[in-house]
Motif scaffolding. Structure first.
Motif, mmCIF file in Angstrom:
data_model
loop_
_atom_site.group_PDB
_atom_site.id
_atom_site.type_symbol
_atom_site.label_atom_id
_atom_site.label_comp_id
_atom_site.label_asym_id
_atom_site.label_seq_id
_atom_site.Cartn_x
_atom_site.Cartn_y
_atom_site.Cartn_z
ATOM 1 N N GLN A 188 -10.699 -34.736 10.997
ATOM 2 C CA GLN A 188 -12.086 -35.165 11.066
ATOM 3 C C GLN A 188 -12.506 -35.729 9.716
ATOM 4 O OE1 GLN A 188 -14.894 -32.241 12.326
ATOM 5 N NE2 GLN A 188 -16.438 -33.762 12.782
ATOM 6 N N ASN A 199 -8.068 -37.647 20.309
ATOM 7 C CA ASN A 199 -8.891 -36.439 20.247
ATOM 8 C C ASN A 199 -9.863 -36.351 21.420
ATOM 9 O OD1 ASN A 199 -9.798 -34.038 18.884
ATOM 10 N ND2 ASN A 199 -11.642 -35.165 18.386
ATOM 11 N N HIS A 228 -6.361 -48.067 14.272
ATOM 12 C CA HIS A 228 -6.423 -47.892 12.813
ATOM 13 C C HIS A 228 -7.858 -47.782 12.309
ATOM 14 C CE1 HIS A 228 -2.174 -48.924 12.891
ATOM 15 N NE2 HIS A 228 -2.486 -50.009 13.530
ATOM 16 N N MET A 229 -8.772 -47.326 13.154
ATOM 17 C CA MET A 229 -10.165 -47.146 12.762
ATOM 18 C C MET A 229 -10.608 -45.739 13.130
ATOM 19 S SD MET A 229 -11.206 -49.875 11.423
ATOM 20 C CE MET A 229 -12.020 -51.403 11.537
ATOM 21 N N VAL A 230 -11.609 -45.239 12.430
ATOM 22 C CA VAL A 230 -12.193 -43.934 12.744
ATOM 23 C C VAL A 230 -12.886 -44.041 14.096
ATOM 24 C CG1 VAL A 230 -13.880 -42.217 12.011
ATOM 25 C CG2 VAL A 230 -12.502 -43.404 10.323
ATOM 26 N N CYS A 231 -12.721 -43.033 14.929
ATOM 27 C CA CYS A 231 -13.364 -43.024 16.246
ATOM 28 C C CYS A 231 -14.872 -42.900 16.056
ATOM 29 C CB CYS A 231 -12.828 -41.866 17.081
ATOM 30 S SG CYS A 231 -13.557 -41.787 18.729
ATOM 31 N N TYR A 247 -12.875 -38.689 14.263
ATOM 32 C CA TYR A 247 -11.513 -38.295 13.891
ATOM 33 C C TYR A 247 -10.663 -39.522 13.574
ATOM 34 C CZ TYR A 247 -11.645 -33.302 14.879
ATOM 35 O OH TYR A 247 -11.901 -31.952 14.830
ATOM 36 N N TYR A 248 -9.745 -39.350 12.630
ATOM 37 C CA TYR A 248 -8.747 -40.374 12.321
ATOM 38 C C TYR A 248 -7.469 -39.670 11.918
ATOM 39 C CZ TYR A 248 -6.320 -44.335 10.306
ATOM 40 O OH TYR A 248 -5.392 -45.304 10.033
ATOM 41 N N ASP A 249 -6.367 -40.019 12.540
ATOM 42 C CA ASP A 249 -5.048 -39.453 12.249
ATOM 43 C C ASP A 249 -5.042 -37.933 12.391
ATOM 44 O OD1 ASP A 249 -2.364 -39.720 11.640
ATOM 45 O OD2 ASP A 249 -2.678 -39.553 9.482
ATOM 46 N N CYS A 304 -8.679 -42.783 21.978
ATOM 47 C CA CYS A 304 -8.661 -41.809 20.886
ATOM 48 C C CYS A 304 -7.871 -40.589 21.357
ATOM 49 C CB CYS A 304 -10.089 -41.421 20.521
ATOM 50 S SG CYS A 304 -10.214 -40.099 19.301
ATOM 51 N N ARG A 332 -11.381 -47.044 21.312
ATOM 52 C CA ARG A 332 -11.720 -47.407 19.936
ATOM 53 C C ARG A 332 -10.719 -48.431 19.453
ATOM 54 N NH1 ARG A 332 -7.899 -45.398 16.659
ATOM 55 N NH2 ARG A 332 -6.713 -43.628 17.377
#
Length: 59
Positions: free
Chosen positions: A53, A32, A40-43, A48-50, A30, A37
């Motif tokens: 939050q 952040n 292409h998935m939320v941590c 966080y994603y891209d 990740c 992880r």
């Protein structure tokens, strides 16, 4: 009814089943928090994603 004339050896059985195995999941760090992880998935640890939050940490 058709019956095999000879028993299938372990080597021949292994050759036939060479593609039947568990695959290691592709994990990336990740950006952040550095936790591993799926891409292409939320941590799951920080939410966080891209760079944004999207999931609250308290939930």
């Amino acid at each position: 009814m058709a019956v095999p004339a000879r028993r299938t050896s372990k080597a021949k059985k292994g050759m036939r089943r060479g593609h039947i195995k568990l695959a290691n999941p592709g994990l990336s760090a990740c950006p952040n928090c550095g936790e591993l992880r799926k891409p292409h998935m939320v941590c799951p640890s920080c939410g966080y994603y891209d760079g944004k939050q999207v999931v609250n940490e308290n939930n």
